[in-house]
Design an enzyme around this catalytic site. Structure first.
Site, PDB file in Angstrom:
ATOM      1  N   TYR A 186      -1.073   6.039   1.703  1.00  0.00           N
ATOM      2  CA  TYR A 186      -0.123   5.514   2.686  1.00  0.00           C
ATOM      3  C   TYR A 186      -0.522   4.114   3.115  1.00  0.00           C
ATOM      4  O   TYR A 186      -1.709   3.817   3.269  1.00  0.00           O
ATOM      5  CB  TYR A 186      -0.070   6.406   3.941  1.00  0.00           C
ATOM      6  CG  TYR A 186       0.564   7.745   3.688  1.00  0.00           C
ATOM      7  CD1 TYR A 186       1.950   7.883   3.722  1.00  0.00           C
ATOM      8  CD2 TYR A 186      -0.207   8.856   3.389  1.00  0.00           C
ATOM      9  CE1 TYR A 186       2.547   9.108   3.465  1.00  0.00           C
ATOM     10  CE2 TYR A 186       0.383  10.085   3.134  1.00  0.00           C
ATOM     11  CZ  TYR A 186       1.760  10.207   3.176  1.00  0.00           C
ATOM     12  OH  TYR A 186       2.358  11.410   2.921  1.00  0.00           O
TER      13      TYR A 186
ATOM     14  N   TYR B 260       5.639   5.069  -8.485  1.00  0.00           N
ATOM     15  CA  TYR B 260       4.682   5.689  -9.403  1.00  0.00           C
ATOM     16  C   TYR B 260       5.103   5.512 -10.860  1.00  0.00           C
ATOM     17  O   TYR B 260       4.259   5.255 -11.723  1.00  0.00           O
ATOM     18  CB  TYR B 260       4.492   7.166  -9.067  1.00  0.00           C
ATOM     19  CG  TYR B 260       3.859   7.382  -7.719  1.00  0.00           C
ATOM     20  CD1 TYR B 260       2.657   6.764  -7.381  1.00  0.00           C
ATOM     21  CD2 TYR B 260       4.455   8.186  -6.758  1.00  0.00           C
ATOM     22  CE1 TYR B 260       2.075   6.937  -6.137  1.00  0.00           C
ATOM     23  CE2 TYR B 260       3.874   8.371  -5.515  1.00  0.00           C
ATOM     24  CZ  TYR B 260       2.690   7.739  -5.212  1.00  0.00           C
ATOM     25  OH  TYR B 260       2.117   7.912  -3.989  1.00  0.00           O
TER      26      TYR B 260
END
Length: 176
Positions: free
Chosen positions: A97, A142
């Site tokens: 994060y 990703y």
């Protein structure tokens, strides 16, 4: 921007609780039932839970700093600390994060590259993670960084059963 990693210890518990709760609330509170969300927050980011996670020798938390600012964090799991795959040659990126006010500055990209380096240094052949199927921004991030979907698993926020995509990155062919 001068980014640095700091491996967390038990002395970082207070900051870890703060950044874990803040980043998760910013990312997901609006998308979940308030009662389920609060239950999950207590379970995942409560004092006793984080003490146990920090004391697990197969789990590793890292802070990302920009000068004196704590701008993000991530958590890696090896061996039996992994939530799903649990292979000796794998390592799980359970959490990554960046604080909302520092997003859009390529900090997540930098942190992910550091994760890949740490995984290679640990002798792992692949890195894997779970990402909520509705978190399209993260899935695209990703995929842009070489991860591919290899399965799904249930993920509970309180009593709410959600689905995570399991994504994998092959570390073997990276330049060392």
């Amino acid at each position: 921007m001068k980014l640095q990693l700091h491996k967390c210890t038990s002395e970082d518990l207070g900051q870890l609780m703060d950044i874990s709760r803040k980043t998760f609330i910013d990312a997901f509170e609006k998308d979940n039932d308030p009662e389920d969300f609060e239950s999950y927050m207590d379970e995942a980011f409560g004092h006793n839970s984080l003490v146990a996670q920090l004391s697990d020798t197969e789990s590793h938390f890292y802070f990302v700093h920009n000068s004196d600012d704590l701008v993000g964090y991530f958590k890696l799991n090896e061996g039996n600390a992994q939530t799903e795959v649990k292979q000796a040659e794998s390592i799980e990126l359970e959490r990554i994060y960046v604080c909302q006010e520092f997003q859009g500055k390529r900090i997540g990209e930098w942190a992910l590259e550091e994760v890949k380096k740490l995984a290679r240094e640990a002798g792992k052949t692949f890195l894997w993670l779970g990402v909520w199927e509705k978190n399209l921004k993260a899935i695209k991030f990703y995929e842009r960084h070489g991860f591919s979907k290899f399965g799904t698993h249930p993920y509970y926020i309180g009593k709410d059963k959600q689905t995570d995509w399991l994504m994998r990155f092959n570390l073997v062919n990276l330049d060392r």
